[in-house]
Design an enzyme around this catalytic site. Sequence first.
Site, PDB file in Angstrom:
ATOM      1  CB  CYS A  70      -1.042  -0.017   1.066  1.00  0.00           C
ATOM      2  SG  CYS A  70      -0.347   0.068   2.734  1.00  0.00           S
ATOM      3  CG  HIS A 120      -4.716   0.129   3.441  1.00  0.00           C
ATOM      4  ND1 HIS A 120      -3.545  -0.626   2.881  1.00  0.00           N
ATOM      5  CD2 HIS A 120      -5.609   0.505   2.816  1.00  0.00           C
ATOM      6  CE1 HIS A 120      -4.084  -0.735   1.761  1.00  0.00           C
ATOM      7  NE2 HIS A 120      -5.207  -0.139   1.453  1.00  0.00           N
ATOM      8  CG  HIS A 132      -6.562   0.291  -1.868  1.00  0.00           C
ATOM      9  ND1 HIS A 132      -6.632  -0.843  -0.927  1.00  0.00           N
ATOM     10  CD2 HIS A 132      -7.695  -0.060  -2.792  1.00  0.00           C
ATOM     11  CE1 HIS A 132      -7.489  -1.249  -0.818  1.00  0.00           C
ATOM     12  NE2 HIS A 132      -8.278  -0.986  -2.054  1.00  0.00           N
TER      13      HIS A 132
END
Length: 156
Positions: A70, A120, A132
């Site tokens: 990520c 994240h 993402h």
Amino acid sequence: MTAQVHVPSLFARVGTASALTFAVGTTMLAPGFVHEAEAAAHSTTALRIAASKKGAPYRWGATGPHRFDCSGLTLYAFKKAGRKLPRTAQQQYNKTRHISRSQRKRGDLVFFHAGRSVYHVGIYAGSGKIWHSPKTGAVVRLEKIWSGSVWYGRVN
């Protein structure tokens, strides 16, 4: 026809607090405006770069150009757009200018958190969606923000 503005008399009318504001032609530019426009241009470029990686596989610790985790995707996209970010999602959150949900714009970073810990990150694409690299076995994709536990940050 362009209107003429006599700058000293303009400053006299609006006061010394506006001395930091200057006129270009007939357009007034406030301090920080150029900086905001530049940040928006870099964020838009980073968003486009992240979207171009659609389908690239997730790999923990990877920073591209063919595999990403990520924060590796956000690091890569902003680096290509001319901005430097630290490596991890938490470090990226710490480095960005924190903004509210109502201030978010396309290209801002979206940080998912549990308590005070960021776990994240993705790039805001508009309409409640992010680009993402989600997890092992998945690929870079556009997805709806699935949690209310998010913070937003702007890369300067």
